[in-house]
Design an enzyme around this catalytic site. Structure first.
Site, PDB file in Angstrom:
ATOM      1  N   GLN A  11       0.840  -0.973   0.052  1.00  0.00           N
ATOM      2  CA  GLN A  11       0.030   0.045  -0.029  1.00  0.00           C
ATOM      3  C   GLN A  11       0.912   1.338   0.054  1.00  0.00           C
ATOM      4  O   GLN A  11       1.737   1.432   0.717  1.00  0.00           O
ATOM      5  CB  GLN A  11      -0.965  -0.145   1.324  1.00  0.00           C
ATOM      6  N   SER A  91       4.287  -6.321   2.816  1.00  0.00           N
ATOM      7  CA  SER A  91       2.851  -6.181   3.607  1.00  0.00           C
ATOM      8  C   SER A  91       1.805  -6.847   2.446  1.00  0.00           C
ATOM      9  O   SER A  91       1.931  -8.093   2.214  1.00  0.00           O
ATOM     10  CB  SER A  91       2.681  -4.832   3.765  1.00  0.00           C
ATOM     11  N   LEU A  92       0.823  -5.807   2.028  1.00  0.00           N
ATOM     12  CA  LEU A  92      -0.082  -6.437   1.281  1.00  0.00           C
ATOM     13  C   LEU A  92       0.487  -7.175   0.053  1.00  0.00           C
ATOM     14  O   LEU A  92      -0.172  -8.187  -0.599  1.00  0.00           O
ATOM     15  CB  LEU A  92      -0.776  -5.007   0.785  1.00  0.00           C
ATOM     16  N   ARG A 116      -9.423  -8.138   4.348  1.00  0.00           N
ATOM     17  CA  ARG A 116      -8.129  -7.620   5.165  1.00  0.00           C
ATOM     18  C   ARG A 116      -8.425  -6.314   5.287  1.00  0.00           C
ATOM     19  O   ARG A 116      -8.082  -5.413   6.363  1.00  0.00           O
ATOM     20  CB  ARG A 116      -6.965  -8.057   4.571  1.00  0.00           C
ATOM     21  N   HIS A 197       0.510  -2.384  10.786  1.00  0.00           N
ATOM     22  CA  HIS A 197       1.574  -3.213  11.460  1.00  0.00           C
ATOM     23  C   HIS A 197       2.053  -2.730  12.842  1.00  0.00           C
ATOM     24  O   HIS A 197       3.014  -2.665  13.368  1.00  0.00           O
ATOM     25  CB  HIS A 197       2.696  -3.218  10.417  1.00  0.00           C
ATOM     26  N   GLN A 246       0.751 -11.169  10.603  1.00  0.00           N
ATOM     27  CA  GLN A 246       1.207 -10.085   9.496  1.00  0.00           C
ATOM     28  C   GLN A 246       0.411  -8.813   9.796  1.00  0.00           C
ATOM     29  O   GLN A 246       1.344  -7.573   9.621  1.00  0.00           O
ATOM     30  CB  GLN A 246       1.223 -10.603   8.315  1.00  0.00           C
TER      31      GLN A 246
END
Length: 308
Positions: A11, A91-92, A116, A197, A246
């Site tokens: 992102q 991440s994503l 998510r 996060h 995560q």
């Protein structure tokens, strides 16, 4: 012969128009976007290709990014015949790596990140959390400062000299002051809609874990590198737990890249909008080839390069 990693941005890399040439210029790319529209109940081409406010809202961003990167990857593989030896995503972007590794279908990757995104957006009201980039300071020093500040966590270990912190807005503002006092060259508050996060998203991760119980997970056909551990994953039993963790754990991107370097990876192909990951890798090492694929012309150039 090169040892190739496919890597996928997260992102923040999204931009209006991303993937449009893949949609208009290839049947394969068009099919991915159209399927995403069918699965999610809104127009993915409209979301990705036109100027709009939704593209920067997490619950839409995540599905848009994964759809775009998967479309680009499928066209890349079809046009060039190139296959990855390992996959990783920031991440994503880890969900695109899961697709590349054969762990998750494209349909499941797209619908899971939509869920998510909604869970993450709902977890913390806008304005309560914050994130900031910390420049030119060792990770160990940042960890030391944050130990004394409740509700502040390291979100991303991006590369040497760039760490992102996340948590409650007041805690992150205090952390920025303390970090500058401790020698950070600069801190920059980020324009984000949530404290990603961080420990504030632990419940969202647990809810995602419940959702993942209904998602089919396959054994990786190639290894992928998990953000949480920065280590290779080859067993499907590990996947769901890692994805649930995560959401609220640090993204160990620099450590992930170093794991791939130690495995002999000498070519990184970043698939998706922007060149964020390429920039991080160049700060980690100058001894590898880094290629960006964000346009159809980039695919054609890679095909003509003869990379295998």
């Amino acid at each position: 012969m090169s040892k190739i990693a496919f890597i996928f941005p997260g992102q923040g890399a999204q931009k209006a128009g991303m993937g449009k040439d893949f949609y208009e210029g290839t049947e394969t790319g068009k099919a991915v976007f159209d399927r995403a529209s069918e699965l999610l109940g809104f127009s993915m081409p409209e979301l990705c290709f036109t100027e709009n406010d939704r593209l920067d809202i997490t619950e839409y961003t995540q599905a848009a990014m994964v759809t775009t990167s998967i479309a680009m990857m499928k066209v890349l593989m079809e046009e060039t015949g190139i296959r990855p030896d390992v996959a990783a995503g920031l991440s994503l972007g880890e969900y695109c790596a899961l697709y590349a590794a054969g762990v998750m279908s494209a349909d499941d990757a797209i619908t899971t990140v939509r869920k998510r995104g909604i869970l993450m957006q709902e977890a913390v009201p806008v304005g309560i959390g914050a994130m900031a980039a910390v420049l030119a300071m060792d990770a160990e020093k940042i960890e030391e400062v944050l130990k004394d500040i409740p509700d502040a966590w390291i979100a991303n270990y991006n590369c040497p000299g760039q760490i992102v912190i996340s948590g409650k807005k007041e805690a992150i503002e205090l952390a920025c002051e303390k970090l500058k006092e401790a020698g950070a060259k600069r801190t920059i508050m980020l324009n984000v809609s949530g404290p990603f996060h961080s420990g504030m998203l632990k419940e969202a991760g647990e809810k995602l874990g419940e959702f993942l119980d209904g998602v089919e997970i396959g054994r990786p056909e190639i290894p992928y590198v998990a953000n949480v551990t920065a280590s290779y994953v080859m067993e499907k039993e590990e996947v769901k737990d890692l994805l649930a963790k995560q959401v609220s754990s640090s993204v160990r991107w620099e450590q992930s890249v170093r794991a791939m370097l130690a495995d002999g990876v000498d070519t990184f192909i970043e698939i998706g909008p922007g060149k964020t990951l390429a920039g991080f890798i160049k700060k980690i090492t100058r001894d590898v080839k880094v290629i960006n694929i964000e346009t159809l012309d980039g695919v054609k150039a890679l095909k003509e390069s003869g990379l295998e």
